[in-house]
Design an enzyme around this catalytic site. Structure first.
Site, PDB file in Angstrom:
ATOM      1  N   ARG A  94       0.982  -1.192   0.035  1.00 43.86           N
ATOM      2  CA  ARG A  94      -0.203   0.067   0.128  1.00 43.86           C
ATOM      3  C   ARG A  94       1.022   1.337   0.014  1.00 43.86           C
ATOM      4  O   ARG A  94       1.618   1.400   0.774  1.00 43.86           O
ATOM      5  CB  ARG A  94      -0.843  -0.059   1.131  1.00 43.86           C
ATOM      6  CG  ARG A  94      -2.034   1.215   1.375  1.00 43.86           C
ATOM      7  CD  ARG A  94      -2.925   0.906   2.575  1.00 43.86           C
ATOM      8  NE  ARG A  94      -3.963   2.075   2.848  1.00 43.86           N
ATOM      9  CZ  ARG A  94      -3.925   2.881   3.513  1.00 43.86           C
ATOM     10  NH1 ARG A  94      -2.673   2.932   4.331  1.00 43.86           N
ATOM     11  NH2 ARG A  94      -4.632   3.799   3.868  1.00 43.86           N
ATOM     12  N   ASN A 171      -7.007   8.297   2.877  1.00 42.69           N
ATOM     13  CA  ASN A 171      -6.707   7.514   4.043  1.00 42.69           C
ATOM     14  C   ASN A 171      -7.418   8.049   5.183  1.00 42.69           C
ATOM     15  O   ASN A 171      -7.451   9.262   5.359  1.00 42.69           O
ATOM     16  CB  ASN A 171      -5.015   7.781   4.349  1.00 42.69           C
ATOM     17  CG  ASN A 171      -4.602   7.103   5.541  1.00 42.69           C
ATOM     18  OD1 ASN A 171      -4.608   5.882   5.767  1.00 42.69           O
ATOM     19  ND2 ASN A 171      -4.109   7.863   6.533  1.00 42.69           N
ATOM     20  N   GLU A 172      -8.003   7.443   5.925  1.00 46.48           N
ATOM     21  CA  GLU A 172      -8.535   7.468   7.115  1.00 46.48           C
ATOM     22  C   GLU A 172      -9.448   8.935   7.346  1.00 46.48           C
ATOM     23  O   GLU A 172      -9.000   9.838   7.847  1.00 46.48           O
ATOM     24  CB  GLU A 172      -7.515   7.676   8.331  1.00 46.48           C
ATOM     25  CG  GLU A 172      -6.853   6.331   8.613  1.00 46.48           C
ATOM     26  CD  GLU A 172      -5.891   6.224   9.590  1.00 46.48           C
ATOM     27  OE1 GLU A 172      -5.598   7.601  10.282  1.00 46.48           O
ATOM     28  OE2 GLU A 172      -5.111   5.095   9.785  1.00 46.48           O
ATOM     29  N   HIS A 238      -8.552  -0.069  10.204  1.00 44.70           N
ATOM     30  CA  HIS A 238      -7.189   0.056  10.392  1.00 44.70           C
ATOM     31  C   HIS A 238      -7.095  -0.323  12.220  1.00 44.70           C
ATOM     32  O   HIS A 238      -8.276   0.261  12.674  1.00 44.70           O
ATOM     33  CB  HIS A 238      -6.634   1.651  10.468  1.00 44.70           C
ATOM     34  CG  HIS A 238      -6.515   1.913   9.005  1.00 44.70           C
ATOM     35  ND1 HIS A 238      -6.041   3.174   8.599  1.00 44.70           N
ATOM     36  CD2 HIS A 238      -6.551   1.227   7.791  1.00 44.70           C
ATOM     37  CE1 HIS A 238      -5.983   3.121   7.266  1.00 44.70           C
ATOM     38  NE2 HIS A 238      -6.361   2.087   6.891  1.00 44.70           N
ATOM     39  N   TYR A 240      -5.325  -0.425  15.588  1.00 42.15           N
ATOM     40  CA  TYR A 240      -4.403  -0.166  16.367  1.00 42.15           C
ATOM     41  C   TYR A 240      -4.652  -0.234  18.110  1.00 42.15           C
ATOM     42  O   TYR A 240      -5.330  -1.386  18.125  1.00 42.15           O
ATOM     43  CB  TYR A 240      -3.838   1.315  16.139  1.00 42.15           C
ATOM     44  CG  TYR A 240      -3.142   1.486  14.924  1.00 42.15           C
ATOM     45  CD1 TYR A 240      -1.895   1.140  14.674  1.00 42.15           C
ATOM     46  CD2 TYR A 240      -3.809   1.908  13.693  1.00 42.15           C
ATOM     47  CE1 TYR A 240      -1.221   1.244  13.501  1.00 42.15           C
ATOM     48  CE2 TYR A 240      -3.254   2.153  12.542  1.00 42.15           C
ATOM     49  CZ  TYR A 240      -1.963   1.776  12.375  1.00 42.15           C
ATOM     50  OH  TYR A 240      -1.159   2.005  11.173  1.00 42.15           O
ATOM     51  N   GLU A 267      -4.295  -1.107   7.758  1.00 39.09           N
ATOM     52  CA  GLU A 267      -3.132  -0.910   8.443  1.00 39.09           C
ATOM     53  C   GLU A 267      -3.478  -1.426   9.798  1.00 39.09           C
ATOM     54  O   GLU A 267      -4.419  -1.808  10.201  1.00 39.09           O
ATOM     55  CB  GLU A 267      -3.150   0.550   8.818  1.00 39.09           C
ATOM     56  CG  GLU A 267      -2.892   1.481   7.463  1.00 39.09           C
ATOM     57  CD  GLU A 267      -2.454   3.110   8.056  1.00 39.09           C
ATOM     58  OE1 GLU A 267      -2.326   3.237   9.212  1.00 39.09           O
ATOM     59  OE2 GLU A 267      -2.728   3.797   7.181  1.00 39.09           O
ATOM     60  N   TRP A 297       1.628  -1.622   9.114  1.00 41.40           N
ATOM     61  CA  TRP A 297       2.158  -0.274   8.986  1.00 41.40           C
ATOM     62  C   TRP A 297       3.498  -0.221   9.846  1.00 41.40           C
ATOM     63  O   TRP A 297       3.337  -0.795  11.133  1.00 41.40           O
ATOM     64  CB  TRP A 297       1.142   0.689   9.710  1.00 41.40           C
ATOM     65  CG  TRP A 297       1.724   2.067   9.428  1.00 41.40           C
ATOM     66  CD1 TRP A 297       2.622   2.624  10.454  1.00 41.40           C
ATOM     67  CD2 TRP A 297       1.677   2.966   8.395  1.00 41.40           C
ATOM     68  NE1 TRP A 297       3.038   3.926   9.850  1.00 41.40           N
ATOM     69  CE2 TRP A 297       2.299   4.214   8.681  1.00 41.40           C
ATOM     70  CE3 TRP A 297       0.687   3.150   7.434  1.00 41.40           C
ATOM     71  CZ2 TRP A 297       2.278   5.496   7.980  1.00 41.40           C
ATOM     72  CZ3 TRP A 297       0.568   4.176   6.741  1.00 41.40           C
ATOM     73  CH2 TRP A 297       1.395   5.269   6.736  1.00 41.40           C
TER      74      TRP A 297
END
Length: 552
Positions: A94, A171-172, A238, A240, A267, A297
């Site tokens: 990516r 992105n986001e 994503h 996290y 991610e 990531w």
């Protein structure tokens, strides 16, 4: 510009608000209703496309992304990175681009070169505009409409590359401020690209800085998907610090798979920080079990190097995070398959490998066992093996290997298990299941532990605690479960170094990947944020994998 990983961490207050919002966000109480089963509403795109909730290549072969993110827009001279991640086994990269709103726009010639480099290195290329990151909360962020205009400006470069690239619009593209606002502009951007004639598979990121902790993408995925007249849309979550427990991860991923809505972990991180400790082991294991793509990531160049997979873009200097992603269990080396457009697999190969030999067990401990078996043969070549746990008529994949042995970890002491093995080739053909082997794990370490507990700081209604677990034995402890109970109604709200499960006063802690081994005479430390009332007495007794520990 050296970048920290792109996702802003959710505050502890926001994490508490999640519980309340979960009662009102559509799908939190009834995800099956919010994620009604999706069917592709229109014709397939040329090349990579979606069918029945799966990402397929133009020839109909299933394609599962296994790769990393690369910060090209800030490091435009590091194109060697594409060859490096391919050499380590990745099948996808990516690529971070900019549309000119926040960072200098990547030119058409530069993007064409990136696509050419991806193709030369036999990588599928996910192209994303990063300027949209955190819109609504980040004042400098651009809009999805602006990102769509950027892609339209690149149409001459991108047209005809549908076999090789996926367009990740932005992105986001929404922060934590009013994330419900994400749905309409996401739908509009998709329609704008389709109206401009784009036939590529399109990827859309979730709000809440990509982590969707308020469930907006999850609740609205069906309507957004239906807005794409081609049906060639894939969602990206994503993961996290919001995703720090196995239950959160499996619940989210299973919801999309059950609804047949395509999803990728676009991610994710693993190393713990002050916001928490993402459960990367569950992310990888669940993605492999469900055949979902993942993109870690990130390759290198983060402001905070804790998330650098390689140090200074050097593939020979992988960090611990890089070793986990490329060479760990369910990592890229074990699970990645090259796209068949490049000759990976063999779509004409329909012959399955021979059945592996009956596995035998060795090095059995309280929490792990090593299995070995006679290798299979195949007319083209055996690509790898899958180890499954058998329970009645149910199978659960527990390990994968490219050789004829594997270590199964995370087992419970003094417990009987049954395992078997499948072989698979590069075309995806799978052998018959091997005969089974029964394994009973050993006793937990008998009291070779000491636990220290201390309160680091307190405030009204809350406190920070620290637990140090010391191995007082002569052999390393590999895998453990710490048990203790609070006396005054305290609860653990966030933890790093381990994953907590709390039932009433009783707390059980499973280790993070980096704390799972306690060397002889060594120790590991787990930290946490807790809630409390007027009294905050320390726990008085601890067990490690069922054995009592002394207190320090």
């Amino acid at each position: 510009m050296r970048r920290t990983r792109s996702t802003t961490r959710t505050s502890l207050l926001a994490r508490l608000v999640t519980v309340l919002l979960g009662l009102v966000v559509t799908g939190a109480l009834c995800p099956a209703a919010a994620l009604a089963q999706a069917e592709p509403p229109g014709t397939q795109a040329t090349g990579l496309h979606i069918s029945n909730g799966r990402l397929l290549e133009g020839n109909g072969n299933d394609f599962v992304m296994r790769g990393v993110n690369h910060a090209h827009t800030w490091y435009p001279n590091e194109t060697q990175s594409l060859a490096d991640v391919k050499a380590l086994g990745a099948n996808t990269v990516r690529v971070v681009l900019a549309d000119g709103h926040r960072w200098t726009a990547n030119s058409a010639s530069d993007v064409a070169n990136v696509v050419s480099q991806c193709k030369a290195n036999k990588l599928i290329c996910v192209l994303e505009v990063h300027d949209t990151t955190g819109y609504g909360e980040e004042a400098a962020a651009g809009t999805l409409d602006q990102a769509a205009d950027y892609w339209i400006g690149l149409k001459n470069v991108l047209a005809g590359e549908e076999n090789y690239i996926i367009i990740n619009i932005g992105n986001e593209p929404w922060g934590n401020t009013d994330p419900a606002g994400w749905t309409a502009p996401t739908t509009a951007a998709i329609k704008k690209l389709r109206a401009a004639g784009f036939e590529h598979t399109i990827m859309v990121d979730a709000p809440n800085w990509g982590q969707d902790w308020q469930g907006v993408m999850r609740a609205n995925a069906q309507s957004v998907y239906a807005a794409d007249t081609t049906g060639n849309l894939i969602f990206s979550i994503h993961m996290y610090s919001v995703f720090d427990t196995a239950a959160e991860i499996t619940d989210y991923l299973n919801a999309f798979v059950t609804a047949k809505l395509p999803l990728v972990i676009g991610e994710f991180g693993g190393p713990a920080d002050q916001w928490g400790d993402p459960d990367e082991d569950t992310m990888l294991a669940t993605a492999e079990r469900l055949d979902l793509g993942y993109l870690a990531w990130s390759w290198s160049g983060n402001t905070d190097p804790i998330l650098d997979l390689s140090i200074d873009f050097d593939p020979s200097r992988l960090s611990a995070w890089g070793q986990r992603i490329f060479n760990g269990v369910n990592g890229i080396a074990q699970t990645s398959k090259e796209a068949t457009i490049y000759g990976g697999g063999n779509p004409g190969d329909t012959q399955a490998p021979t059945t592996p030999g009956t596995p035998t067990a060795s090095a059995v401990t309280a929490s792990s066992a090593t299995l070995s078996w006679t290798a299979s043969t195949d007319n083209v070549g055996v690509a790898g093996y899958d180890v499954v746990r058998v329970s009645g008529g149910t199978e659960t994949k527990v390990a994968a290997s490219t050789t004829n042995s594997a270590t199964v970890s995370g087992l419970t002491a003094k417990t009987a298990y049954t395992f078997a093995v499948y072989a698979r080739d590069a075309a995806g053909n799978r052998s018959s299941r091997s005969a089974t082997v029964n394994v009973t794990t050993g006793d937990a370490p008998a009291g070779n532990c000491s636990v220290g507990y201390r309160v680091v700081g307190e405030w009204q209604g809350g406190f920070q605690g620290e637990i140090t677990i010391r191995n007082t034995g002569t052999a390393a402890v590999n895998g453990w479960t710490l048990g203790f109970s609070f006396a005054n109604g305290q609860t653990v709200s966030n933890m790093w170094g381990g994953t907590p499960t709390q039932t009433g006063a009783a707390v059980s802690v499973a280790p993070a990947s980096y704390t799972s081994t306690i060397p002889a005479a060594g120790s590991v430390t787990v930290g946490f944020i807790g809630t409390k009332g007027a009294t905050n007495a320390a726990p008085t007794a601890f067990t490690l994998s069922g054995s009592a520990c002394t207190t320090a």
